[in-house]
Design a protein around this motif. Sequence first.
Motif, PDB file in Angstrom:
ATOM      1  N   UNK A   1       0.840  -1.194   0.000  1.00  0.00           N
ATOM      2  CA  UNK A   1       0.000   0.000   0.000  1.00  0.00           C
ATOM      3  C   UNK A   1       0.877   1.246   0.000  1.00  0.00           C
ATOM      4  N   UNK A   2       0.936   1.929  -1.127  1.00  0.00           N
ATOM      5  CA  UNK A   2       1.688   3.174  -1.223  1.00  0.00           C
ATOM      6  C   UNK A   2       3.149   3.036  -0.854  1.00  0.00           C
ATOM      7  N   UNK A   3       3.762   1.920  -1.220  1.00  0.00           N
ATOM      8  CA  UNK A   3       5.175   1.713  -0.917  1.00  0.00           C
ATOM      9  C   UNK A   3       5.426   1.041   0.417  1.00  0.00           C
ATOM     10  N   UNK A   4       4.379   0.827   1.206  1.00  0.00           N
ATOM     11  CA  UNK A   4       4.514   0.167   2.508  1.00  0.00           C
ATOM     12  C   UNK A   4       4.031  -1.281   2.394  1.00  0.00           C
ATOM     13  N   UNK A   5       4.683  -2.191   3.085  1.00  0.00           N
ATOM     14  CA  UNK A   5       4.267  -3.585   3.137  1.00  0.00           C
ATOM     15  C   UNK A   5       3.399  -3.820   4.367  1.00  0.00           C
ATOM     16  N   UNK A   6       2.252  -4.444   4.162  1.00  0.00           N
ATOM     17  CA  UNK A   6       1.331  -4.736   5.264  1.00  0.00           C
ATOM     18  C   UNK A   6       0.969  -6.216   5.192  1.00  0.00           C
ATOM     19  N   UNK A   7       1.201  -6.949   6.263  1.00  0.00           N
ATOM     20  CA  UNK A   7       0.776  -8.338   6.320  1.00  0.00           C
ATOM     21  C   UNK A   7      -0.571  -8.414   7.030  1.00  0.00           C
ATOM     22  N   UNK A   8      -1.489  -9.269   6.552  1.00  0.00           N
ATOM     23  CA  UNK A   8      -2.800  -9.388   7.202  1.00  0.00           C
ATOM     24  C   UNK A   8      -2.713  -9.663   8.697  1.00  0.00           C
ATOM     25  N   UNK A   9      -1.706 -10.456   9.126  1.00  0.00           N
ATOM     26  CA  UNK A   9      -1.598 -10.799  10.548  1.00  0.00           C
ATOM     27  C   UNK A   9      -1.429  -9.563  11.427  1.00  0.00           C
ATOM     28  N   UNK A  10      -0.850  -8.500  10.853  1.00  0.00           N
ATOM     29  CA  UNK A  10      -0.667  -7.271  11.638  1.00  0.00           C
ATOM     30  C   UNK A  10      -2.009  -6.698  12.074  1.00  0.00           C
ATOM     31  N   UNK A  11      -3.023  -6.893  11.230  1.00  0.00           N
ATOM     32  CA  UNK A  11      -4.361  -6.366  11.514  1.00  0.00           C
ATOM     33  C   UNK A  11      -5.205  -7.427  12.210  1.00  0.00           C
ATOM     34  N   UNK A  12      -5.116  -8.647  11.720  1.00  0.00           N
ATOM     35  CA  UNK A  12      -5.985  -9.718  12.220  1.00  0.00           C
ATOM     36  C   UNK A  12      -5.792  -9.981  13.704  1.00  0.00           C
ATOM     37  N   UNK A  13      -4.553  -9.870  14.200  1.00  0.00           N
ATOM     38  CA  UNK A  13      -4.327 -10.215  15.608  1.00  0.00           C
ATOM     39  C   UNK A  13      -5.022  -9.246  16.552  1.00  0.00           C
ATOM     40  N   UNK A  14      -5.234  -8.005  16.108  1.00  0.00           N
ATOM     41  CA  UNK A  14      -5.951  -7.031  16.945  1.00  0.00           C
ATOM     42  C   UNK A  14      -7.462  -7.189  16.792  1.00  0.00           C
ATOM     43  N   UNK A  15      -7.930  -7.477  15.587  1.00  0.00           N
ATOM     44  CA  UNK A  15      -9.359  -7.695  15.379  1.00  0.00           C
ATOM     45  C   UNK A  15      -9.814  -8.948  16.114  1.00  0.00           C
ATOM     46  N   UNK A  16      -9.025 -10.014  15.983  1.00  0.00           N
ATOM     47  CA  UNK A  16      -9.415 -11.287  16.580  1.00  0.00           C
ATOM     48  C   UNK A  16      -9.311 -11.292  18.100  1.00  0.00           C
ATOM     49  N   UNK A  17      -8.621 -10.322  18.664  1.00  0.00           N
ATOM     50  CA  UNK A  17      -8.489 -10.270  20.130  1.00  0.00           C
ATOM     51  C   UNK A  17      -9.785  -9.854  20.810  1.00  0.00           C
ATOM     52  N   UNK A  18     -10.715  -9.291  20.067  1.00  0.00           N
ATOM     53  CA  UNK A  18     -11.977  -8.832  20.653  1.00  0.00           C
ATOM     54  C   UNK A  18     -12.985  -9.977  20.712  1.00  0.00           C
ATOM     55  N   UNK A  19     -13.630 -10.125  21.850  1.00  0.00           N
ATOM     56  CA  UNK A  19     -14.544 -11.243  22.066  1.00  0.00           C
ATOM     57  C   UNK A  19     -15.767 -11.192  21.148  1.00  0.00           C
ATOM     58  N   UNK A  20     -16.069 -10.027  20.600  1.00  0.00           N
ATOM     59  CA  UNK A  20     -17.243  -9.898  19.723  1.00  0.00           C
ATOM     60  C   UNK A  20     -16.977 -10.417  18.311  1.00  0.00           C
ATOM     61  N   UNK A  21     -15.722 -10.730  18.004  1.00  0.00           N
ATOM     62  CA  UNK A  21     -15.352 -11.237  16.686  1.00  0.00           C
ATOM     63  C   UNK A  21     -15.240 -12.759  16.746  1.00  0.00           C
ATOM     64  N   UNK A  22     -15.984 -13.431  15.877  1.00  0.00           N
ATOM     65  CA  UNK A  22     -15.937 -14.894  15.820  1.00  0.00           C
ATOM     66  C   UNK A  22     -14.778 -15.351  14.936  1.00  0.00           C
TER      67      UNK A  22
END
Length: 510
Positions: free
Chosen positions: A412-433
Motif C-alpha cells: 500500500x503506497x510503498x509500505x508492506x502490510x501483512x494481514x496478521x498485523x491487523x488480524x491479531x488485533x481484530x481477533x483479540x476482541x470477544x465480539x469477533x468470531x
Amino acid sequence: MTGGRTSPEIARAGTTTVGRLFAAAARRHRTRTALVEGARALTYAALAARVDRLARALADRGAGHGDRIAVFARNCIPFVEIELAAARIGAIAVGLNWRSSEAELAHCLDLTAPRLVFAAPEFAAASEAAGRAPDIVIGPDYDAAVDAADGPPPPDPAEAEDGLVVIFTSGTTGLPKGALISHRAIIARTLVYAAELEVPRDDTFVAWSPLFHMGANDFTLATLLRGGRVVILDGYRPGEIIRAIEAYPVHYLTVIPGMIEDFIARLGEARAAPKPIGMIGAMADLVPRPLLKEITRLLDAPYLNSFGSTETGIAPASASLVPVGQAPEYLAKVQTGFCEVRLVDPAGGEAADGEPGELAIRGPTLFSGYWADDRANRDAFRDGWFHMGDVFRRDPEGRLDFVDRLKYMIKSGGENIYPAEIERHVMADARIVDAAVVRKRDPRWGEVPVVFAVRGDDTLTEAGVIDLCRGRIAAYKLPKEVHFLALEELPRSVSGKIQRHLLEARFERG
C-alpha cells in the motif's frame, strides 16, 4: 596463497567499507555539493568533516564496533550524518519508522537494543514512551555535540561483512523484522545501481521517501559513494519535488502508486518544465494503466518495471522499462545482472518454464539475515539461497511474470502490510468470531487492507472494528473497509484455511 587458500591479510585487502569509500569520495570531490536540504547545502569536504567529528562524539559516548545507533527522525541532513558516522566507527545505524505504533516502536528498540538513540524533537516523547529516552535530540543539542567533538575520529574497525544498517520490514507475525544490511551489500547495490540503471557519476538523487526505508537509503548512499548530489525532502512535498527536478537533471526519480494521481495534477498546475529525467518508478504493477501512461508522458521518462526488496536491493529483476506514453497490461520482469535467480517448485526443485515457482536469489547485494530472528532466517535461507516468498513464472523469452505472494502481503503506497498485523488485533476482541484481511485494488495507494469479519455481536460496527486496531498499529495499516459475513460464508480450503483469493473475488463481482 598456500594450497589454493587466500590468507586473511590478502582477503582483507580485497574488500572495503562504506565509511572508507565515503572518505575517499569526499577527498576526490571536496568542492562538490553532497547534500541539500532547503536553503542549506554541504560540500563533500564539509560533510566529511562533520561525519568525522560525529564519529568522535559517538565513540566518546561509548559507541563502538557492532553497537547499534538508532535514528528516530524524518528525512534530514543529520539522518545521513549519523549513518555515515556509525559506518566510520563500525557501528550499525538503526532507522526507526516514525509512523509506527508505540508497541511496534518498543519492539524495534527492544530487538536491536541501541547503545545510543538520536531523535527529532517531535519524536522524543514517543521514544521515551516506547521505553528508550533519546540520548541526543536532533537540533541545537545535536549540533553542539558535533561542534564540541575534540580530536580525530577513532580508527575504523569495520570489515565488509559487518552490519551497516538495520532496516525494518513487515513481519508475518505482525511485528517488524530487522533486515541487517552489510557494508558489502550496500557497496554491491551501489555498483548494480550504477551499472544496471546507467546512473551518471555526478547524478542528483531526490530523497523524498523515508530514509528509514531501503529505497531512499540505498540510493542516497549509492549517490554519495560516487560523488553525486542528494536533495533531501521531508516526505512527499510535490512543490519541492517539482522545484528539484526543474533545478537538476535527475536520472532516477522515485514515484510510487499512492502519489501519482496527485503528482500528475500538481505537475499540470505548476506547468512544470523538468530537466531531463532518466527514469521514474517503482511498483509498476500497482499503478493503474492510464496513470502509468500519463506520468511517463508528463515527465518524459520511462517507468522502471522493477522487482526487489529490502533484503535484496533492486536485484533480482529490475532490468526493464515501460516506455514513455505506453500502458502495457503485461508487466513481466527482466532479471537484473550480478545475481543468480531460480524459481523453486513445492518439492524444492527447479520450476519448469510456464510453471509457478518461488523466486530464490543469491548474490552480493543480499542482506545478512534478520536481526535476532533465527526462525525467520531458517525459513528464508535454504540450500545456499534466499527464498523471497514471491511466486513467478518464467515465460519462453526468459522474463519473470509475477503470480502472487507465497506469504500473503499487501503493498500500500510503498509500505508492506501483512494481514496478521491487523488480524491479531481484530481477533483479540470477544465480539469477533472469525476474520480475514485481504487486499483490494485502490486507484491511489495500489492496494489497501480490507477486513471480512464474522461478528458475534450485531451492535459492532465497521468503525468499531477499525477502532480495535487504531493506536495499536501504524495509521497507514488501518483497514479501509469492513465487510460482515456469516461464518459459513468464509471460504475455506480442505485444511480449513481461509481462501483469501475468493474473498478478493467479491470485489470483482461487486
